[in-house]
Design an enzyme around this catalytic site. Structure first.
Site, PDB file in Angstrom:
ATOM      1  N   ILE A 100     -49.145   5.679  13.402  1.00  0.00           N
ATOM      2  CA  ILE A 100     -48.859   5.218  14.770  1.00  0.00           C
ATOM      3  C   ILE A 100     -50.132   5.356  15.598  1.00  0.00           C
ATOM      4  O   ILE A 100     -50.901   6.297  15.406  1.00  0.00           O
ATOM      5  CB  ILE A 100     -47.749   6.023  15.494  1.00  0.00           C
ATOM      6  CG1 ILE A 100     -47.890   7.535  15.232  1.00  0.00           C
ATOM      7  CG2 ILE A 100     -46.377   5.531  15.150  1.00  0.00           C
ATOM      8  CD1 ILE A 100     -47.056   8.392  16.156  1.00  0.00           C
TER       9      ILE A 100
ATOM     10  N   TYR B  26     -43.759   2.969  22.897  1.00  0.00           N
ATOM     11  CA  TYR B  26     -43.520   3.529  21.562  1.00  0.00           C
ATOM     12  C   TYR B  26     -42.126   3.171  21.049  1.00  0.00           C
ATOM     13  O   TYR B  26     -41.957   2.718  19.914  1.00  0.00           O
ATOM     14  CB  TYR B  26     -43.705   5.049  21.629  1.00  0.00           C
ATOM     15  CG  TYR B  26     -43.309   5.803  20.373  1.00  0.00           C
ATOM     16  CD1 TYR B  26     -44.155   5.835  19.272  1.00  0.00           C
ATOM     17  CD2 TYR B  26     -42.097   6.482  20.297  1.00  0.00           C
ATOM     18  CE1 TYR B  26     -43.799   6.536  18.122  1.00  0.00           C
ATOM     19  CE2 TYR B  26     -41.731   7.184  19.159  1.00  0.00           C
ATOM     20  CZ  TYR B  26     -42.587   7.209  18.078  1.00  0.00           C
ATOM     21  OH  TYR B  26     -42.226   7.898  16.940  1.00  0.00           O
TER      22      TYR B  26
ATOM     23  N   SER C 161     -40.272   0.761  21.861  1.00  0.00           N
ATOM     24  CA  SER C 161     -40.164  -0.682  21.544  1.00  0.00           C
ATOM     25  C   SER C 161     -40.693  -0.979  20.151  1.00  0.00           C
ATOM     26  O   SER C 161     -40.130  -1.792  19.422  1.00  0.00           O
ATOM     27  CB  SER C 161     -40.960  -1.552  22.509  1.00  0.00           C
ATOM     28  OG  SER C 161     -41.070  -0.976  23.742  1.00  0.00           O
ATOM     29  N   THR C 162     -41.799  -0.314  19.792  1.00  0.00           N
ATOM     30  CA  THR C 162     -42.368  -0.601  18.465  1.00  0.00           C
ATOM     31  C   THR C 162     -41.426  -0.118  17.365  1.00  0.00           C
ATOM     32  O   THR C 162     -41.331  -0.742  16.314  1.00  0.00           O
ATOM     33  CB  THR C 162     -43.758   0.062  18.280  1.00  0.00           C
ATOM     34  OG1 THR C 162     -43.643   1.490  18.277  1.00  0.00           O
ATOM     35  CG2 THR C 162     -44.738  -0.370  19.354  1.00  0.00           C
TER      36      THR C 162
ATOM     37  N   ASP D 146     -42.776  18.921  14.140  1.00  0.00           N
ATOM     38  CA  ASP D 146     -43.785  19.805  14.768  1.00  0.00           C
ATOM     39  C   ASP D 146     -45.245  19.409  14.502  1.00  0.00           C
ATOM     40  O   ASP D 146     -46.081  20.282  14.257  1.00  0.00           O
ATOM     41  CB  ASP D 146     -43.550  21.255  14.309  1.00  0.00           C
ATOM     42  CG  ASP D 146     -43.804  21.440  12.812  1.00  0.00           C
ATOM     43  OD1 ASP D 146     -44.120  20.445  12.116  1.00  0.00           O
ATOM     44  OD2 ASP D 146     -43.693  22.583  12.332  1.00  0.00           O
TER      45      ASP D 146
HETATM   46  P1  NDP Z   1     -49.751  11.808  14.077  1.00  0.00           P
HETATM   47  O1  NDP Z   1     -50.179  11.392  15.443  1.00  0.00           O
HETATM   48  O2  NDP Z   1     -49.851  13.238  13.701  1.00  0.00           O
HETATM   49  O3  NDP Z   1     -50.558  10.961  12.992  1.00  0.00           O
HETATM   50  C1  NDP Z   1     -50.791   9.605  13.183  1.00  0.00           C
HETATM   51  C2  NDP Z   1     -51.605   9.090  12.019  1.00  0.00           C
HETATM   52  O4  NDP Z   1     -51.896   7.713  12.251  1.00  0.00           O
HETATM   53  C3  NDP Z   1     -52.928   9.808  11.852  1.00  0.00           C
HETATM   54  O5  NDP Z   1     -53.236   9.927  10.486  1.00  0.00           O
HETATM   55  C4  NDP Z   1     -53.931   8.880  12.540  1.00  0.00           C
HETATM   56  O6  NDP Z   1     -55.208   9.082  11.953  1.00  0.00           O
HETATM   57  C5  NDP Z   1     -53.331   7.511  12.189  1.00  0.00           C
HETATM   58  N1  NDP Z   1     -53.701   6.483  13.153  1.00  0.00           N
HETATM   59  C6  NDP Z   1     -53.717   6.558  14.504  1.00  0.00           C
HETATM   60  N2  NDP Z   1     -54.145   5.404  15.035  1.00  0.00           N
HETATM   61  C7  NDP Z   1     -54.438   4.583  13.997  1.00  0.00           C
HETATM   62  C8  NDP Z   1     -54.955   3.265  13.892  1.00  0.00           C
HETATM   63  N3  NDP Z   1     -55.273   2.541  14.976  1.00  0.00           N
HETATM   64  N4  NDP Z   1     -55.156   2.736  12.661  1.00  0.00           N
HETATM   65  C9  NDP Z   1     -54.861   3.449  11.554  1.00  0.00           C
HETATM   66  N5  NDP Z   1     -54.361   4.702  11.576  1.00  0.00           N
HETATM   67  C10 NDP Z   1     -54.155   5.261  12.795  1.00  0.00           C
HETATM   68  O7  NDP Z   1     -48.250  11.272  13.912  1.00  0.00           O
HETATM   69  P2  NDP Z   1     -46.970  12.040  13.300  1.00  0.00           P
HETATM   70  O8  NDP Z   1     -47.344  12.635  12.006  1.00  0.00           O
HETATM   71  O9  NDP Z   1     -46.374  12.890  14.356  1.00  0.00           O
HETATM   72  O10 NDP Z   1     -45.970  10.816  13.063  1.00  0.00           O
HETATM   73  C11 NDP Z   1     -45.943  10.144  11.818  1.00  0.00           C
HETATM   74  C12 NDP Z   1     -44.792   9.172  11.823  1.00  0.00           C
HETATM   75  O11 NDP Z   1     -43.570   9.864  12.099  1.00  0.00           O
HETATM   76  C13 NDP Z   1     -44.917   8.074  12.882  1.00  0.00           C
HETATM   77  O12 NDP Z   1     -44.458   6.850  12.377  1.00  0.00           O
HETATM   78  C14 NDP Z   1     -43.997   8.567  13.986  1.00  0.00           C
HETATM   79  O13 NDP Z   1     -43.490   7.524  14.787  1.00  0.00           O
HETATM   80  C15 NDP Z   1     -42.906   9.232  13.169  1.00  0.00           C
HETATM   81  N6  NDP Z   1     -42.153  10.189  13.959  1.00  0.00           N
HETATM   82  C16 NDP Z   1     -42.753  11.358  14.370  1.00  0.00           C
HETATM   83  C17 NDP Z   1     -42.062  12.253  15.152  1.00  0.00           C
HETATM   84  C18 NDP Z   1     -42.667  13.542  15.616  1.00  0.00           C
HETATM   85  O14 NDP Z   1     -42.014  14.252  16.412  1.00  0.00           O
HETATM   86  N7  NDP Z   1     -43.855  13.924  15.156  1.00  0.00           N
HETATM   87  C19 NDP Z   1     -40.685  11.976  15.591  1.00  0.00           C
HETATM   88  C20 NDP Z   1     -40.159  10.724  15.091  1.00  0.00           C
HETATM   89  C21 NDP Z   1     -40.879   9.879  14.308  1.00  0.00           C
HETATM   90  P3  NDP Z   1     -56.609   8.669  12.590  1.00  0.00           P
HETATM   91  O15 NDP Z   1     -56.648   9.258  13.963  1.00  0.00           O
HETATM   92  O16 NDP Z   1     -57.588   9.277  11.638  1.00  0.00           O
HETATM   93  O17 NDP Z   1     -56.644   7.178  12.569  1.00  0.00           O
END
Ligand code: NDP
Length: 282
Positions: free
Chosen positions: A115, A177, A179-180, A213
């Site tokens: 994301i 978010y 919406s996506t 978390d």
């Molecule tokens: P994080 O923010 O911890 O990690 C996001 C990841 O996406 C990182 O590896 C980041 O790496 C990468 N990323 C960010 N921007 C880009 C980009 N433009 N292109 C490619 N990669 C990108 O997210 P979470 O681990 O918290 O969430 C993971 C999934 O779980 C998501 O789909 C989220 O919607 C879902 N989720 C999470 C919840 C939560 O409470 N944590 C709750 C519900 C769902 P880098 O910066 O190196 O690009």
């Protein structure tokens, strides 16, 4: 009320009696995990590594990806390769899938998890940000899924979509978010139907997560919401098992399923509870 409770418990018991998970089935499995430099994606990569999979990970930060892939090898991955890519770009989603197909000779699992960063605040009219976030969180998923579909068809593989309870019920402070995530649920829900009607070999698992978390999530809600988060490593394991057992959906934690039902059954009460859980005064 007792009768209703019995029905609910019986329903949930059936719903969560998942088909047997065979860890051995993941040995040598060819996996691409996105957003794997940190958070849940990083934990997903480590679990696949422990099961002896062949892994390609991607995100934007190459140095961090290198460290994660080294740890994957130390945990038991047969292969752990990385490729940096920005999912807001037109070409990187294709480039990443092509890399994985070439290096692994095909794919058994495509786990779409990344994301883009989005503010945790009231909608301020930033249309450009919403457009950008749609590219990162939605269009790149569609593009990568299409690129990998032939290979997944050949391998009887699985597409795993990491979504959120915010893709089922809207909440304040996250309009772009949410919406996506609604878009993901709509698109891949439709694709689940179409693949099933075509008797495709490919399974799609849509994973609905509650608060987990990870550093990014915890930082956002600090001082605004006081809710219990669930561990990223456990969320990651549940996601992997859901994909491996080819289930259509995952609700983790299980209370996300109840939240989803309650917003349809008791909308006013649910809205009141959601809004009251925010520390906000206008
Ligand atoms: P994080 O923010 O911890 O990690 C996001 C990841 O996406 C990182 O590896 C980041 O790496 C990468 N990323 C960010 N921007 C880009 C980009 N433009 N292109 C490619 N990669 C990108 O997210 P979470 O681990 O918290 O969430 C993971 C999934 O779980 C998501 O789909 C989220 O919607 C879902 N989720 C999470 C919840 C939560 O409470 N944590 C709750 C519900 C769902 P880098 O910066 O190196 O690009």
């Amino acid at each position: 009320f007792t009768g209703l409770r019995v029905i609910c418990v019986a329903f949930l018991a059936v719903k969560w009696t998942s088909p047997g998970f065979d860890a051995e089935s993941l040995r040598g499995a060819r996996v691409l995990v996105t957003g794997a430099s940190t958070g849940i994606g990083e934990q997903i990569a480590y679990h696949y590594a422990r099961y002896g999979a062949q892994i390609v990970i991607t995100a934007r930060r190459e140095k961090v990806l290198q460290q994660v892939s080294e740890k994957c090898l130390s945990l038991g991955a047969q292969k752990a390769l990385y490729i940096a890519g920005d999912m807001a770009s037109e070409s990187d989603p294709d480039k990443v899938v092509d890399f994985a197909l070439a290096k692994l000779g095909g794919l058994d699992y495509l786990v779409l998890n990344h994301i883009g960063s989005s503010p945790f605040s009231m909608w301020d009219g930033d249309v450009e940000h919403t457009r950008w976030l749609m590219k990162v969180n939605f269009f790149s998923y569609v593009q990568m899924a299409w690129k990998a579909l032939d290979s997944l068809e050949q391998s009887k593989g699985s597409l795993v979509i990491v979504s959120s309870v915010l893709g089922k019920m809207p909440a304040p402070f996250v309009a772009p978010y949410t919406s996506t995530k609604f878009a993901l649920n709509g698109f891949f829900g439709a694709l689940q139907h179409e693949l099933s009607m075509k008797k495709s070999n490919v399974s799609i698992s849509i994973c609905t997560l509650g608060l987990i978390d990870t550093d990014s999530a915890m930082e956002k809600i600090r001082g605004i919401i006081d809710a219990k988060p669930y561990p990223a490593t456990e969320a990651a394991l549940n996601i992997i098992i859901t994909g491996a057992t080819r289930q259509l959906e995952l609700y983790y934690p299980w209370s996300t399923y109840i939240m989803n039902l309650s917003k349809d059954w008791f909308p006013s009460v649910t809205n009141y509870v959601v809004q009251s859980s925010y520390n906000y005064s206008p």
